[in-house]
Motif scaffolding. Structure first.
Motif, PDB file in Angstrom:
ATOM      1  N   MET A 118       0.891  -1.128  -0.137  1.00  0.00           N
ATOM      2  CA  MET A 118      -0.001  -0.146  -0.058  1.00  0.00           C
ATOM      3  C   MET A 118       0.888   1.391   0.043  1.00  0.00           C
ATOM      4  O   MET A 118       1.863   1.417   0.593  1.00  0.00           O
ATOM      5  CB  MET A 118      -0.795  -0.095   1.314  1.00  0.00           C
ATOM      6  CG  MET A 118      -1.572   1.207   1.426  1.00  0.00           C
ATOM      7  SD  MET A 118      -2.915   1.257   2.543  1.00  0.00           S
ATOM      8  CE  MET A 118      -2.321   0.719   4.064  1.00  0.00           C
ATOM      9  N   ASP A 119       0.463   2.088  -0.878  1.00  0.00           N
ATOM     10  CA  ASP A 119       1.325   3.314  -0.838  1.00  0.00           C
ATOM     11  C   ASP A 119       0.308   4.334   0.031  1.00  0.00           C
ATOM     12  O   ASP A 119      -0.838   4.584  -0.302  1.00  0.00           O
ATOM     13  CB  ASP A 119       1.600   3.923  -2.293  1.00  0.00           C
ATOM     14  CG  ASP A 119       2.306   3.163  -3.312  1.00  0.00           C
ATOM     15  OD1 ASP A 119       3.123   2.340  -2.590  1.00  0.00           O
ATOM     16  OD2 ASP A 119       1.911   2.856  -4.386  1.00  0.00           O
TER      17      ASP A 119
ATOM     18  N   ASP B 139       0.028   8.694   0.330  1.00  0.00           N
ATOM     19  CA  ASP B 139       0.504   9.968  -0.270  1.00  0.00           C
ATOM     20  C   ASP B 139      -0.102  11.013   0.784  1.00  0.00           C
ATOM     21  O   ASP B 139      -1.078  11.215   1.087  1.00  0.00           O
ATOM     22  CB  ASP B 139       0.142  10.136  -1.677  1.00  0.00           C
ATOM     23  CG  ASP B 139       0.529  11.486  -2.033  1.00  0.00           C
ATOM     24  OD1 ASP B 139       1.584  12.095  -1.661  1.00  0.00           O
ATOM     25  OD2 ASP B 139      -0.442  12.249  -2.721  1.00  0.00           O
TER      26      ASP B 139
ATOM     27  N   THR C 156      -4.018  10.166   1.185  1.00  0.00           N
ATOM     28  CA  THR C 156      -4.741   9.079   0.241  1.00  0.00           C
ATOM     29  C   THR C 156      -4.013   8.054   0.420  1.00  0.00           C
ATOM     30  O   THR C 156      -2.771   8.120   0.950  1.00  0.00           O
ATOM     31  CB  THR C 156      -5.074   9.575  -1.048  1.00  0.00           C
ATOM     32  OG1 THR C 156      -3.477   9.816  -1.718  1.00  0.00           O
ATOM     33  CG2 THR C 156      -5.716  10.918  -1.293  1.00  0.00           C
ATOM     34  N   ALA C 157      -4.580   6.787   0.337  1.00  0.00           N
ATOM     35  CA  ALA C 157      -4.211   5.502   0.432  1.00  0.00           C
ATOM     36  C   ALA C 157      -4.349   4.741  -0.950  1.00  0.00           C
ATOM     37  O   ALA C 157      -5.431   5.024  -1.578  1.00  0.00           O
ATOM     38  CB  ALA C 157      -4.403   4.773   1.500  1.00  0.00           C
ATOM     39  N   SER C 158      -3.446   4.078  -1.450  1.00  0.00           N
ATOM     40  CA  SER C 158      -3.820   3.135  -2.632  1.00  0.00           C
ATOM     41  C   SER C 158      -2.928   1.721  -2.776  1.00  0.00           C
ATOM     42  O   SER C 158      -2.076   1.690  -2.032  1.00  0.00           O
ATOM     43  CB  SER C 158      -3.372   3.990  -3.885  1.00  0.00           C
ATOM     44  OG  SER C 158      -2.008   4.216  -3.930  1.00  0.00           O
ATOM     45  N   LEU C 159      -3.505   0.929  -3.334  1.00  0.00           N
ATOM     46  CA  LEU C 159      -2.941  -0.404  -3.254  1.00  0.00           C
ATOM     47  C   LEU C 159      -2.297  -0.415  -5.054  1.00  0.00           C
ATOM     48  O   LEU C 159      -3.051   0.138  -5.938  1.00  0.00           O
ATOM     49  CB  LEU C 159      -3.769  -1.569  -3.256  1.00  0.00           C
ATOM     50  CG  LEU C 159      -4.330  -1.766  -1.844  1.00  0.00           C
ATOM     51  CD1 LEU C 159      -5.632  -2.630  -1.763  1.00  0.00           C
ATOM     52  CD2 LEU C 159      -3.096  -2.244  -0.860  1.00  0.00           C
TER      53      LEU C 159
ATOM     54  N   SER D 284      -4.542  -0.523  -8.084  1.00  0.00           N
ATOM     55  CA  SER D 284      -6.018  -0.316  -7.490  1.00  0.00           C
ATOM     56  C   SER D 284      -6.203   1.088  -7.543  1.00  0.00           C
ATOM     57  O   SER D 284      -5.336   2.032  -7.730  1.00  0.00           O
ATOM     58  CB  SER D 284      -6.040  -0.806  -6.086  1.00  0.00           C
ATOM     59  OG  SER D 284      -7.260  -0.689  -5.732  1.00  0.00           O
ATOM     60  N   THR D 285      -7.188   1.541  -7.201  1.00  0.00           N
ATOM     61  CA  THR D 285      -7.929   2.855  -7.132  1.00  0.00           C
ATOM     62  C   THR D 285      -7.328   3.454  -5.948  1.00  0.00           C
ATOM     63  O   THR D 285      -7.071   2.938  -4.902  1.00  0.00           O
ATOM     64  CB  THR D 285      -9.207   3.017  -7.064  1.00  0.00           C
ATOM     65  OG1 THR D 285     -10.011   2.221  -6.132  1.00  0.00           O
ATOM     66  CG2 THR D 285     -10.029   2.461  -8.462  1.00  0.00           C
ATOM     67  N   THR D 286      -7.505   4.848  -5.945  1.00  0.00           N
ATOM     68  CA  THR D 286      -6.860   5.330  -4.597  1.00  0.00           C
ATOM     69  C   THR D 286      -7.903   6.077  -3.724  1.00  0.00           C
ATOM     70  O   THR D 286      -9.124   6.212  -4.488  1.00  0.00           O
ATOM     71  CB  THR D 286      -6.220   6.659  -5.318  1.00  0.00           C
ATOM     72  OG1 THR D 286      -4.959   6.460  -5.950  1.00  0.00           O
ATOM     73  CG2 THR D 286      -5.555   7.571  -4.043  1.00  0.00           C
ATOM     74  N   SER D 287      -7.914   5.950  -2.622  1.00  0.00           N
ATOM     75  CA  SER D 287      -8.828   6.400  -1.642  1.00  0.00           C
ATOM     76  C   SER D 287      -9.274   7.677  -1.692  1.00  0.00           C
ATOM     77  O   SER D 287      -8.501   8.441  -2.517  1.00  0.00           O
ATOM     78  CB  SER D 287      -8.590   5.899  -0.345  1.00  0.00           C
ATOM     79  OG  SER D 287      -7.374   6.799   0.335  1.00  0.00           O
ATOM     80  N   THR D 288     -10.492   7.931  -1.214  1.00  0.00           N
ATOM     81  CA  THR D 288     -10.973   9.317  -1.236  1.00  0.00           C
ATOM     82  C   THR D 288      -9.994  10.007  -0.272  1.00  0.00           C
ATOM     83  O   THR D 288      -9.499   9.488   0.883  1.00  0.00           O
ATOM     84  CB  THR D 288     -12.506   9.462  -0.645  1.00  0.00           C
ATOM     85  OG1 THR D 288     -12.865   8.733  -1.641  1.00  0.00           O
ATOM     86  CG2 THR D 288     -12.875  10.918  -0.638  1.00  0.00           C
TER      87      THR D 288
END
Length: 141
Positions: free
Chosen positions: A1-2, A4, A25-28, A31-35
């Motif tokens: 998980m990244d 930012d 924000t977090a993203s796998l 995958s899509t990035t979180s709100t």
């Protein structure tokens, strides 16, 4: 998980004192990035100071204000109010109202019904803290 994180007020720079908005924000991978989740904080690195003093001891002012450079904590507000109340002496029907403004940095003093007299002495020297816990040297009014 990244993850930012950025500050919209000062991206890439050391944060200056004042209001700061932080967004994360977090993203796998793939995958899509979180709100974004946003948080607003205040960076405070200074101690409070007296910005405006009350009139000289013995002055029978109708209204006056003791103003600090920033909001001070509840314990300090109570100590300052007690010190100011102790400094005022009422004779006759005069009334002295001493109360904090909503900004928590302004102490208003109002003399009403002044058919008597009000005198004041020097306010006791006390230390104060701001909302971040910074301690100011003892103030002398």
């Amino acid at each position: 998980m990244d993850v930012d994180t950025t500050s919209s007020d000062n991206a890439g720079a050391a944060l200056a004192e004042g209001n700061v908005t932080i967004s994360a924000t977090a993203s796998l991978a793939g995958s899509t990035t979180s709100t974004p989740v946003t948080l607003e904080v205040i960076k405070d690195i200074t101690s409070p100071e007296v910005a405006t003093k009350l009139p000289v001891a013995g002055t029978n002012a109708v209204t006056a204000a003791l103003v600090f450079s920033e909001a001070i904590d509840l314990t300090s507000r109570n100590a300052v109010k007690t010190a100011v109340e102790t400094a005022y002496t009422v004779v006759g029907n005069a009334v002295v109202v001493i109360e904090w403004a909503a900004d928590n940095k302004t102490l208003n003093v109002t003399v009403t019904n002044n058919t008597g007299s009000v005198t004041s002495t020097v306010i006791a020297s006390i230390g104060i803290k701001d909302l971040a816990g910074h301690t100011a040297p003892a103030i002398v009014q």
